[in-house]
Design a protein around this motif. Structure first.
Motif, PDB file in Angstrom:
ATOM      1  N   GLU A 173       0.837  -1.199   0.000  1.00  0.00           N
ATOM      2  CA  GLU A 173       0.000   0.000   0.000  1.00  0.00           C
ATOM      3  C   GLU A 173       0.871   1.247   0.000  1.00  0.00           C
ATOM      4  N   HIS A 174       0.305   2.339  -0.431  1.00  0.00           N
ATOM      5  CA  HIS A 174       0.956   3.637  -0.267  1.00  0.00           C
ATOM      6  C   HIS A 174       0.675   4.074   1.169  1.00  0.00           C
ATOM      7  N   GLY A 175       1.469   3.525   2.094  1.00  0.00           N
ATOM      8  CA  GLY A 175       1.227   3.777   3.505  1.00  0.00           C
ATOM      9  C   GLY A 175       2.179   2.974   4.366  1.00  0.00           C
ATOM     10  N   ASP A 176       1.809   2.824   5.624  1.00  0.00           N
ATOM     11  CA  ASP A 176       2.729   2.274   6.626  1.00  0.00           C
ATOM     12  C   ASP A 176       3.055   0.799   6.445  1.00  0.00           C
ATOM     13  N   THR A 177       2.227   0.036   5.734  1.00  0.00           N
ATOM     14  CA  THR A 177       2.519  -1.391   5.579  1.00  0.00           C
ATOM     15  C   THR A 177       3.297  -1.695   4.302  1.00  0.00           C
ATOM     16  N   SER A 178       3.719  -0.647   3.592  1.00  0.00           N
ATOM     17  CA  SER A 178       4.554  -0.889   2.414  1.00  0.00           C
ATOM     18  C   SER A 178       5.913  -1.418   2.853  1.00  0.00           C
ATOM     19  N   PHE A 179       6.638  -2.018   1.919  1.00  0.00           N
ATOM     20  CA  PHE A 179       7.943  -2.586   2.254  1.00  0.00           C
ATOM     21  C   PHE A 179       8.818  -2.618   1.008  1.00  0.00           C
ATOM     22  N   VAL A 180      10.103  -2.823   1.225  1.00  0.00           N
ATOM     23  CA  VAL A 180      11.062  -2.931   0.124  1.00  0.00           C
ATOM     24  C   VAL A 180      11.437  -4.391  -0.066  1.00  0.00           C
ATOM     25  N   PRO A 181      11.191  -4.982  -1.234  1.00  0.00           N
ATOM     26  CA  PRO A 181      11.682  -6.339  -1.498  1.00  0.00           C
ATOM     27  C   PRO A 181      13.182  -6.268  -1.828  1.00  0.00           C
ATOM     28  N   TRP A 182      13.982  -6.337  -0.789  1.00  0.00           N
ATOM     29  CA  TRP A 182      15.426  -6.142  -0.946  1.00  0.00           C
ATOM     30  C   TRP A 182      16.057  -7.226  -1.817  1.00  0.00           C
ATOM     31  N   SER A 183      15.419  -8.388  -1.918  1.00  0.00           N
ATOM     32  CA  SER A 183      15.987  -9.465  -2.733  1.00  0.00           C
ATOM     33  C   SER A 183      16.076  -9.073  -4.201  1.00  0.00           C
ATOM     34  N   CYS A 184      15.303  -8.050  -4.587  1.00  0.00           N
ATOM     35  CA  CYS A 184      15.265  -7.628  -5.994  1.00  0.00           C
ATOM     36  C   CYS A 184      15.985  -6.308  -6.239  1.00  0.00           C
ATOM     37  N   ALA A 185      16.580  -5.718  -5.214  1.00  0.00           N
ATOM     38  CA  ALA A 185      17.224  -4.406  -5.349  1.00  0.00           C
ATOM     39  C   ALA A 185      18.637  -4.559  -5.904  1.00  0.00           C
ATOM     40  N   ASP A 186      18.989  -3.678  -6.832  1.00  0.00           N
ATOM     41  CA  ASP A 186      20.348  -3.730  -7.369  1.00  0.00           C
ATOM     42  C   ASP A 186      20.793  -2.351  -7.854  1.00  0.00           C
ATOM     43  N   VAL A 187      22.080  -2.235  -8.064  1.00  0.00           N
ATOM     44  CA  VAL A 187      22.668  -1.052  -8.690  1.00  0.00           C
ATOM     45  C   VAL A 187      23.316  -1.524  -9.991  1.00  0.00           C
ATOM     46  N   SER A 188      22.696  -1.169 -11.118  1.00  0.00           N
ATOM     47  CA  SER A 188      23.193  -1.570 -12.443  1.00  0.00           C
ATOM     48  C   SER A 188      23.502  -3.064 -12.525  1.00  0.00           C
ATOM     49  N   GLY A 189      22.594  -3.870 -12.000  1.00  0.00           N
ATOM     50  CA  GLY A 189      22.710  -5.313 -12.119  1.00  0.00           C
ATOM     51  C   GLY A 189      23.424  -5.995 -10.983  1.00  0.00           C
ATOM     52  N   ALA A 190      24.075  -5.231 -10.119  1.00  0.00           N
ATOM     53  CA  ALA A 190      24.785  -5.816  -8.979  1.00  0.00           C
ATOM     54  C   ALA A 190      23.925  -5.679  -7.729  1.00  0.00           C
ATOM     55  N   SER A 191      23.857  -6.730  -6.909  1.00  0.00           N
ATOM     56  CA  SER A 191      23.131  -6.622  -5.645  1.00  0.00           C
ATOM     57  C   SER A 191      23.755  -5.503  -4.814  1.00  0.00           C
ATOM     58  N   LEU A 192      23.014  -5.012  -3.854  1.00  0.00           N
ATOM     59  CA  LEU A 192      23.518  -3.891  -3.061  1.00  0.00           C
ATOM     60  C   LEU A 192      24.805  -4.266  -2.334  1.00  0.00           C
ATOM     61  N   ASP A 193      24.867  -5.489  -1.813  1.00  0.00           N
ATOM     62  CA  ASP A 193      26.082  -5.931  -1.127  1.00  0.00           C
ATOM     63  C   ASP A 193      27.250  -6.058  -2.104  1.00  0.00           C
ATOM     64  N   ASP A 194      26.987  -6.631  -3.280  1.00  0.00           N
ATOM     65  CA  ASP A 194      28.042  -6.775  -4.282  1.00  0.00           C
ATOM     66  C   ASP A 194      28.530  -5.414  -4.762  1.00  0.00           C
ATOM     67  N   TYR A 195      27.587  -4.476  -4.913  1.00  0.00           N
ATOM     68  CA  TYR A 195      27.976  -3.136  -5.374  1.00  0.00           C
ATOM     69  C   TYR A 195      28.885  -2.463  -4.350  1.00  0.00           C
ATOM     70  N   ALA A 196      28.529  -2.599  -3.075  1.00  0.00           N
ATOM     71  CA  ALA A 196      29.363  -1.999  -2.023  1.00  0.00           C
ATOM     72  C   ALA A 196      30.780  -2.571  -2.068  1.00  0.00           C
ATOM     73  N   GLU A 197      30.880  -3.886  -2.294  1.00  0.00           N
ATOM     74  CA  GLU A 197      32.200  -4.519  -2.378  1.00  0.00           C
ATOM     75  C   GLU A 197      32.967  -4.023  -3.608  1.00  0.00           C
ATOM     76  N   MET A 198      32.261  -3.857  -4.724  1.00  0.00           N
ATOM     77  CA  MET A 198      32.898  -3.338  -5.943  1.00  0.00           C
ATOM     78  C   MET A 198      33.453  -1.941  -5.708  1.00  0.00           C
ATOM     79  N   MET A 199      32.715  -1.119  -4.977  1.00  0.00           N
ATOM     80  CA  MET A 199      33.164   0.246  -4.715  1.00  0.00           C
ATOM     81  C   MET A 199      34.418   0.259  -3.838  1.00  0.00           C
ATOM     82  N   ARG A 200      34.513  -0.709  -2.941  1.00  0.00           N
ATOM     83  CA  ARG A 200      35.725  -0.788  -2.102  1.00  0.00           C
ATOM     84  C   ARG A 200      36.955  -1.071  -2.959  1.00  0.00           C
ATOM     85  N   HIS A 201      36.778  -1.868  -3.994  1.00  0.00           N
ATOM     86  CA  HIS A 201      37.898  -2.147  -4.901  1.00  0.00           C
ATOM     87  C   HIS A 201      38.293  -0.897  -5.690  1.00  0.00           C
TER      88      HIS A 201
END
Length: 315
Positions: A173-201
């Motif tokens: 809903e557009h409201g308090d019970t909305s949520f983020v499906p983090w399993s589908c989140a990415d930055v240009s095809g890389a998962s958020l964790d993988d992207y963070a690791e790439m940036m460290r390199h």
């Protein structure tokens, strides 16, 4: 592009949508309708006097009959929640407003694509679907399009990367019970964790992402803006204009908008936001993004919270 867009409601949201539309090339005709004739005439006069700096466009303060042959109708009418007013009371009031508007506008523009913006938007989208008599593909709730934009801004700030490179969504809903499906989140095809690791390199040191804190930011952003300035209308108007662009394009797009569910993720008979294929023919269907069991449970919980409200109002 030659198209006609009608906006019902000349409050802060409706008039800002009209202003944004007047500054791009999506519409050649804009009709703004409101019960407050003086207000709508003033809004149109203010907007139209700035259009000398662009290609000619027609903007009028009209009545329902002026909406004839509209390609898109945007409904923003409704009142804000008052102190001491329950969510049910607010919902019933705005549903009653929608019930009075619907037959008048549908009579004049039966072939238009309808964007429902009025809050609570998921319930209003559901009600309009039930009472308008229009095919469901013509009805799109703005849903979590704005929530998703807020999420992408927050992630962009966190990772210091352009928002266009972030693919993350807000479901429910557009409201308090909305949520983020983090399993589908990415930055240009890389998962958020993988992207963070790439940036460290690459010599960058992104901070650990507080996912719960990011969801809280999305949930509370609107309330913070309202507390500080009285209303939110800039960001939502940009989101709605973006949606208009999707509906007037040659090809379909995918967006988190609200439409009635028909068994997707085990959810029936309620309007809610998940990834949806939209375009010149309106809603083409929900995109079956694979969610985790936990994410499906969150979506079902959000749907049930909306159904509980719907069960207590008079349609």
């Amino acid at each position: 592009m030659s198209s006609k867009i009608t906006i019902i409601g000349a409050g802060s949201v409706g008039s800002t949508i009209a202003y944004n539309l007047s500054n791009n090339d999506l519409a050649s005709e804009i009709v703004l309708i409101d019960i407050n004739k003086e207000k709508v005439e003033g809004e149109v006069m203010d907007i139209v006097q700035g259009t000398s700096f662009r290609n000619p466009i027609s903007i009028v303060a009209g009545d329902y009959e002026d909406a004839k042959d509209s390609d898109i109708v945007i409904i923003t009418s409704g009142i804000a929640r008052k102190p001491g007013q329950t969510r049910i009371e607010l919902t019933q009031t705005n549903v009653n407003i929608l019930k009075s508007i619907t037959p008048q506008i549908v009579k004049e523009a039966p072939n238009a694509l309808y964007i429902i913006v009025s809050n609570p938007v998921d319930i209003m989208t559901y009600v309009f679907t039930k009472i308008s008599g229009l095919p469901e593909n013509q009805i799109i709730g703005s849903g979590t399009l704005l929530d998703t934009a807020r999420l992408r801004f927050g992630l962009s700030e966190h990772f210091e990367v352009a928002q266009k490179n972030i693919h993350a969504y807000v479901f429910g809903e557009h409201g308090d019970t909305s949520f983020v499906p983090w399993s589908c989140a990415d930055v240009s095809g890389a998962s958020l964790d993988d992207y963070a690791e790439m940036m460290r390199h690459l010599g960058k040191e992104p901070k650990p992402l507080d996912k719960a804190g990011m969801e809280e930011y999305v949930h509370k952003s609107g309330g913070i803006v309202i507390a500080k300035k009285g209303a939110t209308f800039y960001a939502v108007s940009v989101a709605v204009c973006k949606l208009c662009g999707m509906l007037l394009s040659a090809y379909d797009s995918i967006a988190t908008v609200s439409s009635v569910m028909h068994g997707e993720y085990g959810i029936e008979d309620v309007a809610i936001s998940t990834l949806t294929l939209v375009g010149p023919n309106g809603v083409q269907g929900k995109v079956p993004l694979k969610l985790t069991d936990e994410e499906v449970a969150k979506l079902q919980k959000s749907a049930n919270s909306l159904k509980e409200v719907i069960s207590q109002i008079e349609l």
